[in-house]
Design an enzyme around this catalytic site. Structure first.
Site, mmCIF file in Angstrom:
data_model
loop_
_atom_site.group_PDB
_atom_site.id
_atom_site.type_symbol
_atom_site.label_atom_id
_atom_site.label_comp_id
_atom_site.label_asym_id
_atom_site.label_seq_id
_atom_site.Cartn_x
_atom_site.Cartn_y
_atom_site.Cartn_z
ATOM 1 N N GLU A 4 -11.554 1.218 -3.086
ATOM 2 C CA GLU A 4 -10.768 1.698 -1.944
ATOM 3 C C GLU A 4 -9.548 2.450 -2.450
ATOM 4 O O GLU A 4 -9.400 2.691 -3.645
ATOM 5 C CB GLU A 4 -10.348 0.510 -1.064
ATOM 6 N N ASP A 32 0.818 -1.216 0.000
ATOM 7 C CA ASP A 32 0.000 0.000 0.000
ATOM 8 C C ASP A 32 0.851 1.264 0.000
ATOM 9 O O ASP A 32 0.661 2.156 0.834
ATOM 10 C CB ASP A 32 -0.947 0.016 1.208
#
Length: 517
Positions: free
Chosen positions: A188, A15
């Site tokens: 997301e 991420d």
């Protein structure tokens, strides 16, 4: 060299988020249940990175007590504005518990970072910040659509203004976008950018597994409406098949260089020995160009490559991490982690200079607690690790040794107990001693060598006099594909009194990790 190799940060560093300050680049990644939280890296050329610290390095900032495996700190975003660095992130309490978003600030990227500013009425995960040209600041994240989910894991992206004086959200919430492709779940990882007068919203879709992807939409107004690109998804590897060397690509953040180039950092995985990814989700780099007002990833190829053309930036290499840590400093190196927030005085580099001392704690490595464990990420498919331990168990419940860890229920432990050494395989919460050897000596050398998914364990009573403990042990249980969750494998040192009080300790002389590729 005119090319670079991916991943740019190997091992469990997922991420990624990036920002530029002048000709310096800073990057943060997720850390889940490990402490310190949110490692932060620095680069001059986008290819060579050095860790400069952690954003959440104090227990007052990060209370991970009882946090389950693969929960805790999710995707962080780093931004810089008017002399201040900002990192916003999500704390996930449990599978069904609250998702709480907060941000911290610092004048320098290596800290110190502030205590958390917790945001009220800030749902969802993967929160991000955007600083607009008019001085307004916005938070964006995901949430369940107010009208209800139309299919499993259907999410939408929302936006709201942030008041930097009150450190809270203000004004209305705006629904921006619920993705590019209907029925592609798990919208997301939103990031907003302003390029040539247009607002661009880049998100991840499809979950963080094989169907992971990155899509983009744009608008003339920060609050929308947003138009999705007809070329969506702009990046995915799901069409390349499960045997491609890089899979699960998604969750990107983009940055421009001082030379006007654009690049994206994103996560990906390197499966080996089948569809298994012991290294977890890693950080990759891929080029980006703008065509007719839309971003195009790696034009002509459209994928993340294992080797690509370098950014047009002067190369800046940093000293590499020493292969062997002799524990001769006053503090642990930045690459070491604890499981959850460290509680109690259970480790020391000062009580016996040149050694890491671990005091036995009643907590074990199979609990959602803070064991006497110090570990680092597996960064390579083929590696060797070894250590020397001094330990004299006084009771049958006292144990110390070397662990290869995926989570509390999937691990290998080479441990010294009273009168013997044993190799424990823990799979799905069930334990089996797959090798046992009588042993009485205080000093013991441990070594593990991995060739793909084949792990070989060795022991020695004297330096370099290795004896096989067990060969060809199946490493696949150290993959999240087998064990579940979102983290990569760790190697660590530990000590436990298995539910009993103890004043005993184990001393580790060194820890060596070598890439065998």
């Amino acid at each position: 060299m005119t090319t670079f190799k991916n991943p740019i940060i190997p091992g469990f560093y997922p991420d990624p988020s990036i920002c530029r300050v002048g000709d310096d680049y800073f990057l943060v990644t997720s850390s889940f249940e490990y402490f310190p939280g949110i490692p932060i890296f620095h680069s001059k050329d986008l290819v060579n990175w050095r860790q400069i610290g952690h954003v959440l390095d104090r227990p007052s900032q990060l209370d991970l007590d009882s946090t389950p495996n693969s929960k805790g700190i999710y995707a962080a975003t780093i931004r810089y504005h008017n002399g201040i660095f900002y990192v916003i992130t999500t704390f996930v309490e449990s599978q069904t518990g609250a998702r709480r978003n907060f941000f911290v600030t610092a004048e320098k990227p290596d800290g110190p970072w502030s205590e958390p500013y917790w945001l009220m009425d800030c749902p969802g995960i993967d929160s991000s910040l955007f600083f607009d040209e008019d001085g307004k600041v916005y938070v964006t994240a995901n949430r369940r659509p107010p009208g209800g989910q139309l299919y499993p894991k259907h999410m939408e992206i929302w936006l709201q203004e942030l008041d930097l004086d009150t450190k809270q959200l203000t004004g209305d919430k705006y629904s921006l976008w619920d993705g590019a492709l209907k029925n592609i779940h798990a919208q997301e990882a939103p990031h907003i950018y302003k390029v040539d007068g247009m607002y661009y919203l880049i998100i991840a879709e499809g979950g963080t597994g094989f169907t992971h992807s990155i899509t983009v939409a744009r608008s003339k107004s920060i609050t929308g409406p947003y138009e999705g690109a007809k070329t969506n998804p702009i990046l995915t590897h799901r069409h390349l098949g499960r045997e491609y060397p890089i899979t699960n690509v998604g969750h990107g953040d983009i940055v421009d260089t001082v030379n006007g180039e654009w690049w994206m950092v994103c996560l990906g995985t390197r499966p080996y020995g089948g569809a298994y990814r012991n290294l977890g989700r890693e950080t990759f780099l891929v080029s980006l160009k703008w065509e007719e007002g839309w971003p195009v990833i790696n034009p002509g190829k459209g994928i993340v490559e294992t080797e690509g053309k370098k950014p047009n930036l002067p190369e800046k290499k940093w000293p590499s991490l020493p292969a062997c840590d002799h524990f001769d400093t006053s503090e642990l190196g930045m690459h070491w982690n604890f499981i959850r927030t460290p509680r109690g005085d259970f480790w020391s580099l000062k009580e016996r200079p040149g050694y890491l001392r671990l005091r036995l704690k009643p907590v074990t490595l199979t609990e959602n607690a803070n064991p006497a464990f110090v570990g680092l990420r597996q960064r390579d498919i083929n590696f060797a690790a070894r250590t020397k331990m001094e330990f004299s168990p006084k009771h049958e419940f006292e144990v110390a040794g070397l662990i290869l860890l995926q989570n509390a229920d999937f691990q290998y432990r080479v441990e010294r107990v009273q009168s013997e050494l044993r190799l424990i395989k823990r799979e799905a919460g069930k334990e089996e001693a797959i090798a046992i050897r009588p042993y009485e000596q205080k000093e013991i050398y441990f070594k593990v060598e991995a060739s793909g998914q084949s792990y070989n364990f060795y022991i020695a009573s004297k330096a370099e006099q290795w004896e096989i403990l067990k060969e060809n042990v199946d490493g696949r249980i150290l993959s999240s594909d087998f064990a579940g969750g979102f983290t990569g494998a760790y190697l660590g040192l530990y000590a436990s009194s298995n539910g009993h009080e103890s004043s005993n300790f184990a001393d580790f002389d060194y820890f060596e990790y070598i890439n065998l590729e």
